[in-house]
Design a protein around this motif. Structure first.
Motif, PDB file in Angstrom:
ATOM      1  N   LEU A 122       0.837  -1.200   0.000  1.00 22.21           N
ATOM      2  CA  LEU A 122       0.000   0.000   0.000  1.00 22.21           C
ATOM      3  C   LEU A 122       0.874   1.253   0.000  1.00 22.21           C
ATOM      4  O   LEU A 122       0.535   2.263  -0.612  1.00 22.21           O
ATOM      5  CB  LEU A 122      -0.933  -0.006   1.220  1.00 22.21           C
ATOM      6  CG  LEU A 122      -2.080  -1.018   1.137  1.00 22.21           C
ATOM      7  CD1 LEU A 122      -2.782  -1.151   2.484  1.00 22.21           C
ATOM      8  CD2 LEU A 122      -3.074  -0.614   0.057  1.00 22.21           C
ATOM      9  N   ALA A 123       2.004   1.160   0.680  1.00 22.51           N
ATOM     10  CA  ALA A 123       2.868   2.335   0.782  1.00 22.51           C
ATOM     11  C   ALA A 123       3.674   2.564  -0.497  1.00 22.51           C
ATOM     12  O   ALA A 123       4.017   3.692  -0.821  1.00 22.51           O
ATOM     13  CB  ALA A 123       3.815   2.175   1.973  1.00 22.51           C
ATOM     14  N   THR A 124       3.984   1.496  -1.228  1.00 25.25           N
ATOM     15  CA  THR A 124       4.900   1.642  -2.361  1.00 25.25           C
ATOM     16  C   THR A 124       4.224   1.534  -3.716  1.00 25.25           C
ATOM     17  O   THR A 124       4.892   1.684  -4.740  1.00 25.25           O
ATOM     18  CB  THR A 124       6.028   0.592  -2.303  1.00 25.25           C
ATOM     19  OG1 THR A 124       5.423  -0.699  -2.324  1.00 25.25           O
ATOM     20  CG2 THR A 124       6.864   0.751  -1.055  1.00 25.25           C
ATOM     21  N   ALA A 125       2.916   1.229  -3.749  1.00 25.17           N
ATOM     22  CA  ALA A 125       2.238   1.069  -5.048  1.00 25.17           C
ATOM     23  C   ALA A 125       2.242   2.400  -5.795  1.00 25.17           C
ATOM     24  O   ALA A 125       1.651   3.368  -5.345  1.00 25.17           O
ATOM     25  CB  ALA A 125       0.818   0.572  -4.835  1.00 25.17           C
ATOM     26  N   ARG A 126       2.935   2.445  -6.925  1.00 22.77           N
ATOM     27  CA  ARG A 126       2.949   3.651  -7.751  1.00 22.77           C
ATOM     28  C   ARG A 126       2.137   3.441  -9.006  1.00 22.77           C
ATOM     29  O   ARG A 126       1.598   4.362  -9.588  1.00 22.77           O
ATOM     30  CB  ARG A 126       4.395   4.000  -8.163  1.00 22.77           C
ATOM     31  CG  ARG A 126       5.301   4.400  -7.023  1.00 22.77           C
ATOM     32  CD  ARG A 126       6.722   4.584  -7.522  1.00 22.77           C
ATOM     33  NE  ARG A 126       7.178   3.432  -8.290  1.00 22.77           N
ATOM     34  CZ  ARG A 126       7.658   2.310  -7.735  1.00 22.77           C
ATOM     35  NH1 ARG A 126       7.748   2.212  -6.437  1.00 22.77           N
ATOM     36  NH2 ARG A 126       8.036   1.308  -8.505  1.00 22.77           N
ATOM     37  N   SER A 127       2.084   2.187  -9.443  1.00 26.66           N
ATOM     38  CA  SER A 127       1.434   1.877 -10.705  1.00 26.66           C
ATOM     39  C   SER A 127      -0.034   1.566 -10.468  1.00 26.66           C
ATOM     40  O   SER A 127      -0.432   1.195  -9.354  1.00 26.66           O
ATOM     41  CB  SER A 127       2.143   0.693 -11.347  1.00 26.66           C
ATOM     42  OG  SER A 127       1.403   0.218 -12.435  1.00 26.66           O
ATOM     43  N   HIS A 128      -0.848   1.691 -11.495  1.00 32.77           N
ATOM     44  CA  HIS A 128      -2.253   1.289 -11.405  1.00 32.77           C
ATOM     45  C   HIS A 128      -2.385  -0.215 -11.598  1.00 32.77           C
ATOM     46  O   HIS A 128      -3.470  -0.762 -11.510  1.00 32.77           O
ATOM     47  CB  HIS A 128      -3.047   2.009 -12.486  1.00 32.77           C
ATOM     48  CG  HIS A 128      -2.443   1.774 -13.828  1.00 32.77           C
ATOM     49  ND1 HIS A 128      -1.475   2.606 -14.353  1.00 32.77           N
ATOM     50  CD2 HIS A 128      -2.593   0.762 -14.698  1.00 32.77           C
ATOM     51  CE1 HIS A 128      -1.077   2.116 -15.517  1.00 32.77           C
ATOM     52  NE2 HIS A 128      -1.727   0.998 -15.738  1.00 32.77           N
ATOM     53  N   ALA A 129      -1.274  -0.889 -11.917  1.00 29.25           N
ATOM     54  CA  ALA A 129      -1.319  -2.345 -12.100  1.00 29.25           C
ATOM     55  C   ALA A 129      -0.169  -2.980 -11.333  1.00 29.25           C
ATOM     56  O   ALA A 129       0.990  -2.667 -11.565  1.00 29.25           O
ATOM     57  CB  ALA A 129      -1.223  -2.699 -13.579  1.00 29.25           C
ATOM     58  N   LEU A 130      -0.512  -3.873 -10.401  1.00 28.32           N
ATOM     59  CA  LEU A 130       0.511  -4.570  -9.614  1.00 28.32           C
ATOM     60  C   LEU A 130       0.532  -6.036 -10.006  1.00 28.32           C
ATOM     61  O   LEU A 130      -0.504  -6.607 -10.363  1.00 28.32           O
ATOM     62  CB  LEU A 130       0.208  -4.461  -8.113  1.00 28.32           C
ATOM     63  CG  LEU A 130       0.150  -3.069  -7.501  1.00 28.32           C
ATOM     64  CD1 LEU A 130      -0.041  -3.174  -5.993  1.00 28.32           C
ATOM     65  CD2 LEU A 130       1.414  -2.290  -7.812  1.00 28.32           C
ATOM     66  N   LEU A 131       1.708  -6.627  -9.908  1.00 26.69           N
ATOM     67  CA  LEU A 131       1.833  -8.066 -10.154  1.00 26.69           C
ATOM     68  C   LEU A 131       2.435  -8.721  -8.912  1.00 26.69           C
ATOM     69  O   LEU A 131       3.629  -8.592  -8.649  1.00 26.69           O
ATOM     70  CB  LEU A 131       2.713  -8.317 -11.384  1.00 26.69           C
ATOM     71  CG  LEU A 131       3.050  -9.776 -11.703  1.00 26.69           C
ATOM     72  CD1 LEU A 131       1.781 -10.593 -11.951  1.00 26.69           C
ATOM     73  CD2 LEU A 131       3.970  -9.860 -12.926  1.00 26.69           C
ATOM     74  N   VAL A 132       1.566  -9.397  -8.137  1.00 27.93           N
ATOM     75  CA  VAL A 132       2.040 -10.132  -6.964  1.00 27.93           C
ATOM     76  C   VAL A 132       2.629 -11.439  -7.468  1.00 27.93           C
ATOM     77  O   VAL A 132       1.949 -12.205  -8.142  1.00 27.93           O
ATOM     78  CB  VAL A 132       0.882 -10.434  -5.991  1.00 27.93           C
ATOM     79  CG1 VAL A 132       1.405 -11.168  -4.757  1.00 27.93           C
ATOM     80  CG2 VAL A 132       0.172  -9.158  -5.585  1.00 27.93           C
ATOM     81  N   GLN A 133       3.889 -11.703  -7.188  1.00 34.33           N
ATOM     82  CA  GLN A 133       4.512 -12.900  -7.727  1.00 34.33           C
ATOM     83  C   GLN A 133       5.369 -13.604  -6.689  1.00 34.33           C
ATOM     84  O   GLN A 133       5.963 -12.976  -5.823  1.00 34.33           O
ATOM     85  CB  GLN A 133       5.352 -12.555  -8.965  1.00 34.33           C
ATOM     86  CG  GLN A 133       6.404 -11.484  -8.697  1.00 34.33           C
ATOM     87  CD  GLN A 133       7.078 -11.023  -9.978  1.00 34.33           C
ATOM     88  OE1 GLN A 133       6.418 -10.692 -10.955  1.00 34.33           O
ATOM     89  NE2 GLN A 133       8.392 -11.020  -9.976  1.00 34.33           N
ATOM     90  N   GLY A 134       5.418 -14.918  -6.801  1.00 34.29           N
ATOM     91  CA  GLY A 134       6.188 -15.724  -5.861  1.00 34.29           C
ATOM     92  C   GLY A 134       5.690 -17.152  -5.913  1.00 34.29           C
ATOM     93  O   GLY A 134       4.869 -17.494  -6.759  1.00 34.29           O
ATOM     94  N   PRO A 135       6.181 -17.974  -4.993  1.00 32.71           N
ATOM     95  CA  PRO A 135       5.777 -19.380  -5.012  1.00 32.71           C
ATOM     96  C   PRO A 135       4.299 -19.537  -4.680  1.00 32.71           C
ATOM     97  O   PRO A 135       3.715 -18.690  -4.019  1.00 32.71           O
ATOM     98  CB  PRO A 135       6.649 -20.004  -3.921  1.00 32.71           C
ATOM     99  CG  PRO A 135       7.039 -18.879  -3.032  1.00 32.71           C
ATOM    100  CD  PRO A 135       7.099 -17.661  -3.905  1.00 32.71           C
ATOM    101  N   ALA A 136       3.699 -20.641  -5.135  1.00 32.53           N
ATOM    102  CA  ALA A 136       2.314 -20.941  -4.789  1.00 32.53           C
ATOM    103  C   ALA A 136       2.238 -21.317  -3.317  1.00 32.53           C
ATOM    104  O   ALA A 136       3.232 -21.702  -2.713  1.00 32.53           O
ATOM    105  CB  ALA A 136       1.808 -22.096  -5.646  1.00 32.53           C
ATOM    106  N   GLN A 165       3.730  -3.204 -12.010  1.00 36.25           N
ATOM    107  CA  GLN A 165       4.757  -3.032 -10.980  1.00 36.25           C
ATOM    108  C   GLN A 165       4.872  -4.350 -10.205  1.00 36.25           C
ATOM    109  O   GLN A 165       3.887  -4.820  -9.636  1.00 36.25           O
ATOM    110  CB  GLN A 165       4.349  -1.904 -10.034  1.00 36.25           C
ATOM    111  CG  GLN A 165       5.331  -1.677  -8.895  1.00 36.25           C
ATOM    112  CD  GLN A 165       4.826  -0.605  -7.923  1.00 36.25           C
ATOM    113  OE1 GLN A 165       3.920   0.171  -8.239  1.00 36.25           O
ATOM    114  NE2 GLN A 165       5.406  -0.587  -6.739  1.00 36.25           N
ATOM    115  N   PRO A 166       6.063  -4.961 -10.193  1.00 38.83           N
ATOM    116  CA  PRO A 166       6.182  -6.253  -9.511  1.00 38.83           C
ATOM    117  C   PRO A 166       6.127  -6.118  -7.997  1.00 38.83           C
ATOM    118  O   PRO A 166       6.612  -5.135  -7.437  1.00 38.83           O
ATOM    119  CB  PRO A 166       7.550  -6.778  -9.965  1.00 38.83           C
ATOM    120  CG  PRO A 166       8.306  -5.571 -10.388  1.00 38.83           C
ATOM    121  CD  PRO A 166       7.315  -4.522 -10.813  1.00 38.83           C
ATOM    122  N   LEU A 167       5.507  -7.078  -7.377  1.00 44.30           N
ATOM    123  CA  LEU A 167       5.365  -7.087  -5.924  1.00 44.30           C
ATOM    124  C   LEU A 167       5.708  -8.501  -5.459  1.00 44.30           C
ATOM    125  O   LEU A 167       4.851  -9.362  -5.408  1.00 44.30           O
ATOM    126  CB  LEU A 167       3.916  -6.740  -5.578  1.00 44.30           C
ATOM    127  CG  LEU A 167       3.586  -6.388  -4.160  1.00 44.30           C
ATOM    128  CD1 LEU A 167       4.219  -5.064  -3.786  1.00 44.30           C
ATOM    129  CD2 LEU A 167       2.071  -6.283  -4.002  1.00 44.30           C
TER     130      LEU A 167
END
Ligand code: ZN
Length: 348
Positions: A22-36, A194-196
């Motif tokens: 929430l503090a670092t989101a700059r883009s209107h599109a975020l991509l949460v990525q990582g292991p399942a 924006q990668p997250l």
């Protein structure tokens, strides 16, 4: 119900990544990525609910916090009826994720014929419906949010249809894509987000959550699942017990294929691959990843295990369509037993 407050409590390791995002989101599109199995979908929902939450209007606009959990917007969100929220999921995942209602009725409200197997893909029809949603004005005037999970389930046509909107969204529109394998996404999709990163949670909150979920033998199962708490919980619910996991190395060493007879084939092969991985690590003197060291044999040579490893990988590729699952398991256990014998030469 997927109340925000409940979720943060339910997945305690998400509170920190959420406030970070929430503090670092700059883009209107975020991509949460990582292991399942570490809560990507839950984090995407938490972000969506926070952006829509109307208690935020009263606080500092520039530093949004987590959703309040009790404003009108949060209640709509928790009852899956928020007019400014859209969720794109493959039909095959709706039930297990608790979002089944939408799939059960057709556009005219009639129940859909359930003869066909639910799709594992997110199809173009779903993306078109979502694009219509992006065209209309926000009903509550706060934001409009689209969550796509898992993003790699977008087939090519669907992904291409999404691209333009992802690049030039309307004013209040935001996207959260979540993916277990971002390398499976179109590069053009990745580059617009924006990668997250969401990595493995710490061990202690994972164990605490697992025991709150009623999972017995949480330490063993969390290790079996490679540190992914949701996966450990799913395995427990599917019937895997810590004692059976701990006994597996010795039963394999005796060639007892019955040890995995009750398991679906893909999961059984996956278990043997984890065992082989750990035996290889042991043969190099490294600490095991999935099994407690004391439950493992101690091979001293790696080479014989490589042959078993290759056989397991071949079997995994065909695990969805085996000719004879029982015979295949017998053969994989026999190969594993022999590989382990060859890897553990007796001193004369
Ligand atoms: Zn709220």
């Amino acid at each position: 119900m997927v109340g925000e407050a409940k979720l943060v409590q339910a997945l305690p390791w998400l509170a920190e990544p959420l406030s970070q995002a929430l503090a670092t989101a700059r883009s209107h599109a975020l991509l949460v990525q990582g292991p399942a199995g570490v809560g990507q979908f839950d984090l995407a929902l938490l972000l969506a609910q926070a952006w829509l939450c109307e208690a935020q209007l009263l606080s500092d606009q520039h530093r949004p916090g987590p959703a309040c959990g009790h404003c009108a917007s949060c209640l709509l969100f928790q009852s899956h009826t928020h007019p400014d929220f859209q969720l794109l999921l493959p039909d095959a995942l709706r039930e297990s994720l608790g979002w089944a209602q939408e799939a059960e009725t057709g556009r005219d409200g009639e129940p859909k014929a359930s003869k066909t197997k639910p799709s594992r893909e997110i199809k173009i029809d779903a993306v078109r419906a979502m694009l219509n949603f992006t065209q209309v004005t926000s009903a509550r005037g706060r934001a409009k949010v689209v969550v796509v999970y898992p993003a790699e389930a977008l087939n090519n046509v669907a992904a291409n249809a999404l691209l333009k909107t992802l690049e030039e969204p309307g004013g209040l529109l935001r996207f959260v894509l979540a993916s277990n394998s971002p390398e499976g996404l179109l590069p053009t999709i990745r580059s617009r987000c924006q990668p997250l990163p969401l990595g493995l949670p710490a061990r202690q909150p994972s164990l605490q959550w697992l025991s709150e979920q009623g999972v017995e033998g949480a330490e063993v199962l969390l290790m079996a699942a490679g540190g992914r708490p949701q996966e450990a919980r799913d395995w427990f619910e599917a019937g895997l017990r810590a004692s059976a996991w701990q006994a597996l190395p010795q039963r394999m060493a005796r060639g007892e294929a019955a040890a995995l007879a009750d398991w679906p084939l893909p999961r059984a092969i996956d278990a043997l691959q984890r065992l082989c991985h750990d035996l290889l690590r042991r043969s190099h003197g490294a600490a095991p990843t999935y099994f407690a060291a004391e439950s493992l044999p101690t091979p001293s040579l790696a080479a014989p295990l490589h042959g078993w490893d290759a056989a397991l990988r071949r079997a995994a590729r065909h695990a969805e369509h085996p000719l004879n699952a029982g015979l295949l398991m017998e053969s994989l256990f026999a190969q594993g037993r022999q590989a382990l014998l060859d890897a553990t030469p007796r001193r004369a």
